[in-house]
Write a protein that holds these residues in place. Structure first.
Motif, PDB file in Angstrom:
ATOM      1  N   ALA A 107     -14.750   8.156  -9.681  1.00 17.18           N
ATOM      2  CA  ALA A 107     -14.815   6.714  -9.925  1.00 17.18           C
ATOM      3  C   ALA A 107     -14.747   5.896  -8.644  1.00 17.18           C
ATOM      4  CB  ALA A 107     -13.683   6.288 -10.861  1.00 17.18           C
ATOM      5  N   GLY A 108     -14.587   6.552  -7.478  1.00 13.58           N
ATOM      6  CA  GLY A 108     -14.655   5.728  -6.294  1.00 13.58           C
ATOM      7  C   GLY A 108     -13.905   6.139  -5.060  1.00 13.58           C
ATOM      8  N   SER A 109     -13.686   7.419  -4.811  1.00 13.93           N
ATOM      9  CA  SER A 109     -13.087   7.795  -3.534  1.00 13.93           C
ATOM     10  C   SER A 109     -14.032   7.441  -2.385  1.00 13.93           C
ATOM     11  CB  SER A 109     -12.793   9.299  -3.505  1.00 13.93           C
ATOM     12  OG  SER A 109     -12.395   9.694  -2.204  1.00 13.93           O
ATOM     13  N   LEU A 110     -13.454   6.981  -1.285  1.00 14.71           N
ATOM     14  CA  LEU A 110     -14.242   6.662  -0.087  1.00 14.71           C
ATOM     15  C   LEU A 110     -14.248   7.789   0.944  1.00 14.71           C
ATOM     16  CD1 LEU A 110     -13.542   2.943   0.891  1.00 14.71           C
ATOM     17  CD2 LEU A 110     -15.657   3.959   0.065  1.00 14.71           C
ATOM     18  N   VAL A 111     -13.511   8.850   0.707  1.00 13.92           N
ATOM     19  CA  VAL A 111     -13.372   9.891   1.727  1.00 13.92           C
ATOM     20  C   VAL A 111     -14.729  10.489   2.085  1.00 13.92           C
ATOM     21  CG1 VAL A 111     -12.332  12.114   2.300  1.00 13.92           C
ATOM     22  CG2 VAL A 111     -10.994  10.383   1.080  1.00 13.92           C
ATOM     23  N   ALA A 112     -15.456  10.987   1.106  1.00 12.64           N
ATOM     24  CA  ALA A 112     -16.762  11.593   1.383  1.00 12.64           C
ATOM     25  C   ALA A 112     -17.772  10.571   1.902  1.00 12.64           C
ATOM     26  CB  ALA A 112     -17.288  12.312   0.141  1.00 12.64           C
ATOM     27  N   PRO A 113     -17.882   9.369   1.315  1.00 14.48           N
ATOM     28  CA  PRO A 113     -18.828   8.386   1.866  1.00 14.48           C
ATOM     29  C   PRO A 113     -18.545   8.032   3.321  1.00 14.48           C
ATOM     30  CG  PRO A 113     -18.195   7.752  -0.356  1.00 14.48           C
ATOM     31  CD  PRO A 113     -17.320   8.911   0.022  1.00 14.48           C
ATOM     32  N   LEU A 114     -17.290   7.910   3.693  1.00 13.93           N
ATOM     33  CA  LEU A 114     -16.967   7.590   5.087  1.00 13.93           C
ATOM     34  C   LEU A 114     -17.334   8.738   6.014  1.00 13.93           C
ATOM     35  CD1 LEU A 114     -13.531   5.766   4.713  1.00 13.93           C
ATOM     36  CD2 LEU A 114     -15.684   4.760   5.486  1.00 13.93           C
ATOM     37  N   GLN A 115     -17.083   9.947   5.575  1.00 13.38           N
ATOM     38  CA  GLN A 115     -17.425  11.096   6.410  1.00 13.38           C
ATOM     39  C   GLN A 115     -18.939  11.223   6.567  1.00 13.38           C
ATOM     40  OE1 GLN A 115     -15.366  14.390   4.528  1.00 13.38           O
ATOM     41  NE2 GLN A 115     -13.505  14.020   5.713  1.00 13.38           N
ATOM     42  N   ARG A 116     -19.678  10.928   5.504  1.00 13.40           N
ATOM     43  CA  ARG A 116     -21.142  10.992   5.595  1.00 13.40           C
ATOM     44  C   ARG A 116     -21.693   9.888   6.491  1.00 13.40           C
ATOM     45  NH1 ARG A 116     -20.807  12.067  -0.069  1.00 13.40           N
ATOM     46  NH2 ARG A 116     -21.280   9.865  -0.498  1.00 13.40           N
ATOM     47  N   ALA A 117     -21.144   8.687   6.367  1.00 11.12           N
ATOM     48  CA  ALA A 117     -21.636   7.568   7.173  1.00 11.12           C
ATOM     49  C   ALA A 117     -21.344   7.786   8.646  1.00 11.12           C
ATOM     50  CB  ALA A 117     -21.009   6.263   6.689  1.00 11.12           C
ATOM     51  N   GLY A 118     -20.175   8.296   8.959  1.00 12.00           N
ATOM     52  CA  GLY A 118     -19.818   8.623  10.330  1.00 12.00           C
ATOM     53  C   GLY A 118     -19.400   7.425  11.166  1.00 12.00           C
ATOM     54  N   ILE A 119     -18.515   7.680  12.113  1.00  6.48           N
ATOM     55  CA  ILE A 119     -18.134   6.678  13.106  1.00  6.48           C
ATOM     56  C   ILE A 119     -19.116   6.766  14.264  1.00  6.48           C
ATOM     57  CG2 ILE A 119     -16.325   5.974  14.737  1.00  6.48           C
ATOM     58  CD1 ILE A 119     -14.271   7.087  12.795  1.00  6.48           C
ATOM     59  N   PRO A 120     -19.676   5.648  14.703  1.00  3.41           N
ATOM     60  CA  PRO A 120     -20.681   5.694  15.768  1.00  3.41           C
ATOM     61  C   PRO A 120     -20.178   6.415  17.022  1.00  3.41           C
ATOM     62  CG  PRO A 120     -20.600   3.509  14.786  1.00  3.41           C
ATOM     63  CD  PRO A 120     -19.449   4.273  14.218  1.00  3.41           C
ATOM     64  N   ALA A 121     -21.090   7.105  17.693  1.00  2.58           N
ATOM     65  CA  ALA A 121     -20.739   7.845  18.907  1.00  2.58           C
ATOM     66  C   ALA A 121     -20.240   6.935  20.015  1.00  2.58           C
ATOM     67  CB  ALA A 121     -21.948   8.641  19.385  1.00  2.58           C
ATOM     68  N   SER A 122     -20.564   5.653  19.930  1.00  6.33           N
ATOM     69  CA  SER A 122     -20.132   4.704  20.956  1.00  6.33           C
ATOM     70  C   SER A 122     -18.652   4.370  20.872  1.00  6.33           C
ATOM     71  CB  SER A 122     -20.940   3.412  20.832  1.00  6.33           C
ATOM     72  OG  SER A 122     -20.749   2.824  19.554  1.00  6.33           O
ATOM     73  N   ILE A 123     -17.962   4.844  19.811  1.00  4.35           N
ATOM     74  CA  ILE A 123     -16.541   4.538  19.623  1.00  4.35           C
ATOM     75  C   ILE A 123     -15.721   5.814  19.754  1.00  4.35           C
ATOM     76  CG2 ILE A 123     -14.807   3.502  18.119  1.00  4.35           C
ATOM     77  CD1 ILE A 123     -17.050   2.113  16.630  1.00  4.35           C
ATOM     78  N   PRO A 124     -15.123   6.073  20.914  1.00  5.45           N
ATOM     79  CA  PRO A 124     -14.192   7.195  21.007  1.00  5.45           C
ATOM     80  C   PRO A 124     -13.041   6.987  20.020  1.00  5.45           C
ATOM     81  CG  PRO A 124     -14.746   6.367  23.191  1.00  5.45           C
ATOM     82  CD  PRO A 124     -15.272   5.367  22.197  1.00  5.45           C
ATOM     83  N   THR A 125     -12.769   8.005  19.218  1.00  7.57           N
ATOM     84  CA  THR A 125     -11.760   7.902  18.167  1.00  7.57           C
ATOM     85  C   THR A 125     -10.642   8.897  18.431  1.00  7.57           C
ATOM     86  OG1 THR A 125     -13.458   7.202  16.591  1.00  7.57           O
ATOM     87  CG2 THR A 125     -11.381   8.007  15.676  1.00  7.57           C
ATOM     88  N   TYR A 126      -9.407   8.419  18.300  1.00  9.77           N
ATOM     89  CA  TYR A 126      -8.221   9.206  18.624  1.00  9.77           C
ATOM     90  C   TYR A 126      -7.367   9.355  17.369  1.00  9.77           C
ATOM     91  CZ  TYR A 126      -9.687   7.851  23.326  1.00  9.77           C
ATOM     92  OH  TYR A 126     -10.421   7.635  24.471  1.00  9.77           O
ATOM     93  N   LEU A 127      -6.901  10.570  17.110  1.00 13.56           N
ATOM     94  CA  LEU A 127      -6.171  10.854  15.889  1.00 13.56           C
ATOM     95  C   LEU A 127      -4.769  11.357  16.222  1.00 13.56           C
ATOM     96  CD1 LEU A 127      -9.353  11.376  15.401  1.00 13.56           C
ATOM     97  CD2 LEU A 127      -8.610  12.504  13.319  1.00 13.56           C
ATOM     98  N   LEU A 128      -3.762  10.625  15.734  1.00  7.35           N
ATOM     99  CA  LEU A 128      -2.368  11.001  15.924  1.00  7.35           C
ATOM    100  C   LEU A 128      -1.795  11.406  14.575  1.00  7.35           C
ATOM    101  CD1 LEU A 128      -0.116  11.122  18.092  1.00  7.35           C
ATOM    102  CD2 LEU A 128       0.580   8.840  17.330  1.00  7.35           C
ATOM    103  N   ALA A 129      -1.144  12.565  14.535  1.00  2.72           N
ATOM    104  CA  ALA A 129      -0.575  13.075  13.285  1.00  2.72           C
ATOM    105  C   ALA A 129       0.890  13.417  13.482  1.00  2.72           C
ATOM    106  CB  ALA A 129      -1.340  14.315  12.816  1.00  2.72           C
ATOM    107  N   GLY A 130       1.642  13.307  12.408  1.00  4.71           N
ATOM    108  CA  GLY A 130       3.036  13.739  12.409  1.00  4.71           C
ATOM    109  C   GLY A 130       3.172  15.068  11.702  1.00  4.71           C
ATOM    110  N   GLY A 131       4.226  15.805  12.038  1.00  7.50           N
ATOM    111  CA  GLY A 131       4.400  17.118  11.441  1.00  7.50           C
ATOM    112  C   GLY A 131       5.761  17.337  10.825  1.00  7.50           C
TER     113      GLY A 131
END
Length: 426
Positions: free
Chosen positions: A340-364
């Protein structure tokens, strides 16, 4: 015949924490990316608050009058309304979703040629608690809370810092993505900056990612090429299934007929409380009978049962996750909500433009005090580490880091996280 369940009391601290924690991750109904561009309606500055405190130099309320924005539905009992100073800033507890707050940190007008920074908070949160006073809501993920946050830290290191405040605590990420673009445009115009750095925490990562990926409603505006770097803190890049995997505890904390008051969604449509089978359509993840108070849950959903299983100790765990009538509850299950409307797959398919370096911080560290932490696999207590570090659809990964000693809330304010964010911003 349905049996009357034994009454289980939910500690007040659990209800309060669920209000904050669930919402840090939850979003709204999905829509596909549009192909046609639209014109930009002029933003209206409606009010300015010049002495807000908390390290802010001022707070402004803006209106984006573009047709397509709407007033999203709020729970009738007021649990999702704006509170504290935000109610004053918005002028109401239930704002129109085309309205947003722009916070300017002390020093925003002190000059400098560095790229300005926009901070984007998560759901059921606000710019004050997320970035300037981590203990405002009574919990920050640690026994004691600092009196300042990332906003003051970055401002103290010479950054010109701004933050956005959203109208709805669990609002549609596609609407919030549009006002993220508005806030960036305002900052650029004010400072004459060509681009802005964006730091997004938890659910805010989904709104920020939707903006830069041009995933938007049919009436929405596409990405304007104005983001230099994107930094995500505990972002559900690979989605979450926390509400469905631990649904019984959410029901007890949220379901009014059972005494719940937390501002969080439920995976169920019906639940037996004190011998009475009750419906609470506003609380549902899926729209029911015209009610849709927590649209954001759908946008963040992804199944993790294949990787980590389901919490089989929870009451009605099978029907909660997969759908159907359980002993005390019934619902449609996670897959129906994803469809009914998850955005996870659509966002992954659309992709973040290569011009934007993206940094991911995670907690454990799954050690958030007073909360049923996500313990089916490595997590920060809410988001699986594998989800926060999922780089699918990110064309240019600037860096990733796992801070194993931090939980989901601490990612926004701990000195170790602040130092890493500053290093990535440069």
């Amino acid at each position: 015949m349905r049996r009357t369940p034994t009454r289980r009391r939910v500690p007040a601290v659990l209800s309060a924490l669920l209000l904050t924690l669930t919402a840090l991750l939850l979003g709204a109904p999905a829509a596909g990316a549009a192909n046609a561009g639209t014109t930009t309606a002029p933003l209206a500055l409606e009010a300015t608050f010049p002495t807000p405190g908390n390290g802010w130099a001022k707070v402004e309320r803006y209106l984006d009058p573009t047709p397509g924005f709407r007033t999203e539905q709020f729970p009738a009992d007021g649990r999702g309304d704006q509170d504290g100073p935000r109610r004053t800033y918005f002028g109401t507890g239930e704002p129109f979703s085309g309205r947003f707050l722009l916070y300017s940190a002390t020093g925003w007008d002190a000059g400098g040629s560095g790229t300005p920074v926009l901070l984007v908070h998560g759901a059921n949160d606000n710019a004050d608690r997320a970035w300037a006073d981590p203990g405002e809501g009574g919990t920050c993920g640690a026994p004691s809370c600092p009196s300042t946050g990332l906003a003051q830290y970055l401002a103290g290191t010479g950054h010109r810092v701004f933050a956005i405040g959203f109208a709805h605590a669990h609002g549609d990420n596609l609407l919030q993505a549009q006002v993220v673009g508005d806030a960036i445009a305002l900052i650029r115009a004010r400072l004459g900056a060509p681009r802005v750095d964006v730091v997004a925490w938890s659910k805010g990562e989904v709104a920020a990612r939707a903006y830069v990926s041009s995933v938007r409603p049919a009436w929405g505006r596409a990405y304007a090429g104005d983001v230099r770097r994107l930094v995500t803190l505990g972002g559900p890049n690979g989605g979450i299934d926390y509400v469905y995997a631990h649904g019984w505890d959410f029901d007890l904390a949220t379901w009014p007929a059972c005494g719940g008051t937390a501002n969080a969604p439920s995976p169920h449509l019906y639940m037996t409380c004190y011998g009475t089978y009750t419906a609470q359509p506003c609380l549902g993840v899926l729209p029911t009978g015209g009610s849709d108070c927590y649209p954001g849950q759908r946008q963040l959903l992804a199944r993790w049962d294949a990787a980590y299983g389901v919490d089989t100790t929870a009451q009605d765990w099978w029907t909660t996750y997969y759908g159907g009538q359980g002993f005390y509850t019934s619902g449609q299950g996670i897959q129906a909500a994803i469809d009914a409307g998850s955005l996870v797959a659509p966002l992954q398919r659309a992709g973040i433009p290569a011009s934007i370096p993206t940094y991911l911080l995670a907690g454990g560290s799954a050690d958030i005090p007073g909360v049923l932490d996500e313990n089916r696999g490595p997590s920060d207590g809410i988001v699986f580490t594998a989800s926060a570090l999922d780089t699918t659809g990110i064309a240019t990964v600037g860096g990733t880091r796992l801070l194993g000693g931090l939980n989901h809330l601490e990612l926004a304010w701990s000195p170790e996280a602040e130092s890493q964010v500053a290093a990535w911003l440069g």
